[in-house]
Design a protein around this motif. Structure first.
Motif, PDB file in Angstrom:
ATOM      1  N   ALA A  10       0.885  -1.199  -0.026  1.00 45.28           N
ATOM      2  CA  ALA A  10       0.057   0.010  -0.113  1.00 45.28           C
ATOM      3  C   ALA A  10       0.856   1.274   0.098  1.00 45.28           C
ATOM      4  O   ALA A  10       0.693   2.184  -0.631  1.00 45.28           O
ATOM      5  CB  ALA A  10      -1.103  -0.119   1.249  1.00 45.28           C
ATOM      6  N   TRP A  11       1.971   1.156   0.806  1.00 43.44           N
ATOM      7  CA  TRP A  11       2.875   2.234   0.870  1.00 43.44           C
ATOM      8  C   TRP A  11       3.404   2.601  -0.602  1.00 43.44           C
ATOM      9  O   TRP A  11       3.644   3.811  -0.890  1.00 43.44           O
ATOM     10  CB  TRP A  11       3.963   2.187   1.928  1.00 43.44           C
ATOM     11  N   ILE A  12       3.897   1.710  -1.183  1.00 37.60           N
ATOM     12  CA  ILE A  12       4.612   1.642  -2.596  1.00 37.60           C
ATOM     13  C   ILE A  12       3.568   2.071  -3.497  1.00 37.60           C
ATOM     14  O   ILE A  12       3.838   2.894  -4.487  1.00 37.60           O
ATOM     15  CB  ILE A  12       5.231   0.072  -2.906  1.00 37.60           C
ATOM     16  N   ALA A  13       2.233   1.693  -3.389  1.00 36.82           N
ATOM     17  CA  ALA A  13       1.415   2.073  -4.479  1.00 36.82           C
ATOM     18  C   ALA A  13       1.087   3.470  -4.239  1.00 36.82           C
ATOM     19  O   ALA A  13       0.728   4.219  -5.347  1.00 36.82           O
ATOM     20  CB  ALA A  13       0.211   1.022  -4.444  1.00 36.82           C
ATOM     21  N   LYS A  14       1.006   3.860  -2.965  1.00 41.12           N
ATOM     22  CA  LYS A  14       0.525   5.282  -2.705  1.00 41.12           C
ATOM     23  C   LYS A  14       1.115   5.929  -1.858  1.00 41.12           C
ATOM     24  O   LYS A  14       0.770   5.851  -0.534  1.00 41.12           O
ATOM     25  CB  LYS A  14      -0.881   5.524  -2.647  1.00 41.12           C
ATOM     26  N   PRO A  15       2.234   6.251  -2.001  1.00 38.66           N
ATOM     27  CA  PRO A  15       3.248   6.689  -0.887  1.00 38.66           C
ATOM     28  C   PRO A  15       2.622   8.156  -0.161  1.00 38.66           C
ATOM     29  O   PRO A  15       2.174   9.029  -1.074  1.00 38.66           O
ATOM     30  CB  PRO A  15       4.670   7.119  -1.429  1.00 38.66           C
ATOM     31  N   PRO A  16       2.379   8.120   1.200  1.00 36.61           N
ATOM     32  CA  PRO A  16       2.004   9.419   1.688  1.00 36.61           C
ATOM     33  C   PRO A  16       2.741  10.444   1.598  1.00 36.61           C
ATOM     34  O   PRO A  16       4.186  10.356   1.608  1.00 36.61           O
ATOM     35  CB  PRO A  16       2.012   8.932   3.158  1.00 36.61           C
ATOM     36  N   PRO A  17       2.490  11.657   1.399  1.00 34.68           N
ATOM     37  CA  PRO A  17       3.240  12.957   1.370  1.00 34.68           C
ATOM     38  C   PRO A  17       3.769  13.351   2.618  1.00 34.68           C
ATOM     39  O   PRO A  17       3.564  12.828   3.600  1.00 34.68           O
ATOM     40  CB  PRO A  17       2.049  14.052   0.919  1.00 34.68           C
TER      41      PRO A  17
END
Length: 339
Positions: A10-17
């Motif tokens: 999940a982190w790699i698919a949508k890294p938090p800003p």
């Protein structure tokens, strides 16, 4: 923070800003490189290299010039957008520079992406990322990609597989590395260009990578189908590729044990094949069902006894030519199924 597999994907698919950095490490360099590639693309977008928002730093260069990473974090380019400072193939010798850069990170700085091999739990870089409140450490293990990951690659390629095709892709994922699987999916996207029909097992068979595993499946199916004339030539190709007789007998035992479990199912072989995990679809399912029905439970028990005896002989100090012994066993298995 240390992320588990689901949270890491999940982190790699949508890294938090506005997070300072990500460490990706693991024994398999190809798996680490694929995760790093996806993370950088999702952080900075496809044009990061051309717009000079991606700074690549070799670990060896960082050792020689200790300010490279700190300078990359603060540098501002001409183009707007997220920036990434990538340090690849780190070792314990890079710990001071990376730990210092992570400590000095401020909102608005570039995101630090660090990759490495099998870092020990005592490694200072790994410990720093795992204990950091907002940076993360992701361990990449030597295991096939899961269904969600494969579905993401398929979606990115613009493909729509039917149920059997998805089952075939899952089977291939167990046999080839993730790099080969990604290349095969890219090849499928070209193969199905301008073809709106769903992806089928035939499409996958046309684009599947040629490998030792494919030859291994061929020789096992030749034996289980009673095609004695094909066993010798396929074994010769396997031997030329470096296949070992012990590995062949292990694979054959696994195959015939699966057939035995299907044949022994109270609901019959079809029911047994349907209970296999992972599920088997398409032509492979039909072949295994046919083989289980040809042998029956009792002859499959005889086949397993023969394979056990062969395994013990191969691992003993006997001087018999091992590949010739394996060929004789496979021919006997083929003849056993034809009775």
């Amino acid at each position: 923070m240390k992320l588990n597999a689901r949270d890491a994907n999940a982190w790699i698919a949508k890294p938090p800003p506005d997070r300072p950095g990500t460490l990706i490490y693991g024994e398999d360099a190809m798996r680490v490189a694929l995760k790093r590639q996806d993370l950088v693309a999702n952080l900075a977008g496809p044009g990061a290299d051309e717009e000079m928002r991606l700074t690549r730093i070799a670990a060896a260069d960082l050792r020689k010039e200790k300010s490279l990473l700190s300078d990359a974090l603060k540098a501002q380019g001409f183009f707007p957008g997220a920036r990434v400072a990538l340090v690849e193939d780190v070792t314990a010798h890079n710990a001071d520079q990376i730990v210092a850069a992570l400590s000095d990170w401020k909102p608005g700085d570039a995101h630090i992406v660090v990759t490495g091999g099998q870092l020990k739990p005592t490694n200072a870089i790994r410990k720093t990322f795992e204990k950091h409140p907002s940076a993360v450490a992701i361990a990449i293990y030597d295991q096939p990609p899961d269904r969600a990951e494969i579905e993401g690659w398929i979606k990115d390629a613009g493909l729509a597989p039917d149920r059997d095709a998805m089952g075939a892709l899952m089977e291939i994922a167990q046999a080839v590395g993730p790099g080969d699987l990604r290349r095969m999916i890219d090849k499928l996207a070209l193969y199905k260009h301008n073809d709106p029909a769903p992806l089928t097992p035939d499409d996958i068979a046309a684009c599947a990578p040629a490998s030792t595993e494919a030859e291994l499946d061929d020789v096992l199916n030749a034996a289980a189908d009673g095609r004695t004339g094909q066993i010798g030539p396929i074994l010769a190709r396997l031997e030329a590729q470096g296949a070992q007789p012990v590995a062949l007998v292990i694979a054959a035992t696994r195959h015939f044990r699966t057939l035995h479990a299907a044949a022994a199912d109270p609901g019959g072989p079809a029911s047994g094949i349907g209970k296999l995990r992972p599920p088997v679809f398409g032509p492979r399912r039909d072949a295994m069902l046919r083989q289980a029905q040809r042998y029956g439970m009792h002859r499959l028990e005889d086949a397993l006894r023969l394979l056990t005896d062969t395994d013990l002989t191969l691992r003993s100090t006997a001087r018999a030519p091992q590949m010739a012994l394996m060929e004789r066993t496979l021919i006997r298995l083929a003849m056993m199924g034809r009775r």
